[in-house]
Design an enzyme around this catalytic site. Structure first.
Site, short mmCIF file in Angstrom:
data_model
loop_
_atom_site.label_atom_id
_atom_site.label_comp_id
_atom_site.label_asym_id
_atom_site.label_seq_id
_atom_site.Cartn_x
_atom_site.Cartn_y
_atom_site.Cartn_z
N ASP A 44 0.49 -1.18 0.12
CA ASP A 44 0.17 -0.20 0.64
C ASP A 44 0.77 0.89 0.21
O ASP A 44 2.38 1.40 -0.07
CB ASP A 44 -1.10 -0.08 1.37
CG ASP A 44 -0.22 -0.05 2.45
OD1 ASP A 44 0.68 -0.18 2.70
OD2 ASP A 44 -1.17 -0.02 3.45
N TYR A 51 3.05 4.60 0.87
CA TYR A 51 3.64 5.44 1.79
C TYR A 51 2.35 6.38 2.59
O TYR A 51 1.24 7.02 1.94
CB TYR A 51 5.33 6.26 1.36
CG TYR A 51 6.08 5.51 0.55
CD1 TYR A 51 6.63 4.55 1.43
CD2 TYR A 51 6.09 6.04 -0.09
CE1 TYR A 51 7.55 3.53 0.81
CE2 TYR A 51 7.08 5.33 -0.65
CZ TYR A 51 7.88 4.24 -0.79
OH TYR A 51 8.81 3.91 -1.38
N PHE A 94 7.04 2.15 -4.32
CA PHE A 94 7.89 2.54 -3.75
C PHE A 94 8.92 3.62 -4.03
O PHE A 94 10.06 4.09 -3.35
CB PHE A 94 9.43 1.33 -4.30
CG PHE A 94 9.32 -0.01 -3.80
CD1 PHE A 94 8.46 -0.30 -2.36
CD2 PHE A 94 7.95 -0.65 -4.55
CE1 PHE A 94 8.92 -1.94 -2.22
CE2 PHE A 94 8.52 -2.66 -4.34
CZ PHE A 94 8.57 -2.62 -3.07
N HIS A 131 11.26 -9.30 0.30
CA HIS A 131 10.85 -7.82 0.55
C HIS A 131 12.75 -6.74 0.27
O HIS A 131 13.00 -7.51 1.45
CB HIS A 131 10.28 -7.37 1.47
CG HIS A 131 9.10 -6.01 0.69
ND1 HIS A 131 10.02 -4.76 1.32
CD2 HIS A 131 7.73 -5.84 0.11
CE1 HIS A 131 9.24 -3.81 1.32
NE2 HIS A 131 8.11 -4.18 0.60
#
Length: 240
Positions: free
Chosen positions: A75, A77, A88, A201
């Site tokens: 989701d 930031y 990202f 991740h």
């Protein structure tokens, strides 16, 4: 003061290829439920990120028929000024968050990438890298606040449309969430036409467990070039 929250209708910025592919999704009852939820949260004083005009930036910058690679986030930031609709990525002038710093470290090791002084990834999106979050909105300081409200169904449809493309696509799946979400994609290793690359991740909590050294960027380019789709320029020009 909160910026206006627009309902999730077909945005004017959306390329025609996505309009044709997703028109039924925007008209579906679950999208009306999502609209009601977002308006209720706004009326309750919640600060929602990103701005409504940025919710569909990933689709606006990367037309369906131009997709060459997919990177999935979870989701947006949830800090002020960070989210702008590309997973990202942060706008110029915003410090790159830790996961993006680790992505840059892997790029340096993999292809000799020189990290820029920013974390704005629109250069990738404009080359056909779909930078898609699973959930497209969040509330300030509340990670996952809008999970389970309908966005996942919408972004599942987005991934399904990409997976149905005839031209080969490289999927870079980092972490269990991304790997599960795109688990139905037909991998070349299993007789499909797309390249599916999996790694932990890039978060500081997991990057040292296999994200570092995964070499996904060079592998994606080798696959795309071998299939006549050209290399992605993973370098990032200086922000203006």
């Amino acid at each position: 003061m909160n910026a206006p929250v627009d309902p999730p209708t077909v945005p004017a910025s959306l390329d025609e290829s996505w309009r044709a592919a997703l028109g039924n999704e925007f008209a579906a009852p679950y999208m009306a439920d999502l609209k009601r939820f977002l308006l209720e949260r706004k009326q309750a004083g919640a600060q929602i990120f990103p701005r409504g005009q940025d919710w569909f930036n990933a689709l606006a910058l990367t037309p369906l028929d131009k997709v060459r690679a997919v990177i999935l986030g979870q989701d947006p930031y949830h800090g002020p000024g960070q989210a702008h609709g590309l997973c990202f990525s942060v706008r110029p002038g915003v410090r790159p968050p830790p996961s993006l710093v680790n992505i840059f470290k892997e790029l340096r090791a993999d292809i000799g990438f020189t990290p820029p002084g920013h974390g704005h990834l629109d250069h990738w999106a404009r080359q056909g890298v779909l930078l898609l979050n699973s959930v497209l909105t969040v509330e300030m300081g509340r990670a996952g606040a809008h999970a389970g409200r309908g966005w996942e169904r919408f972004t599942d449809a987005v991934i399904a449309r990409v997976a149905a493309l005839e031209q080969p696509v490289a999927f870079l799946l980092w972490g269990a969430h991304a790997q599960k979400k795109a688990g139905f994609v037909e991998d070349v290793a299993r007789g499909g036409r797309h390249l599916v690359l999996r790694a932990p991740h890039p978060s500081p909590l997991s990057a040292h467990n296999g994200f570092f050294g995964c070499r996904h960027f060079s592998q994606a380019n080798a696959f795309l070039e071998a299939h006549g789709r050209g290399k992605i320029d993973w370098t990032l020009p200086d922000a203006h």
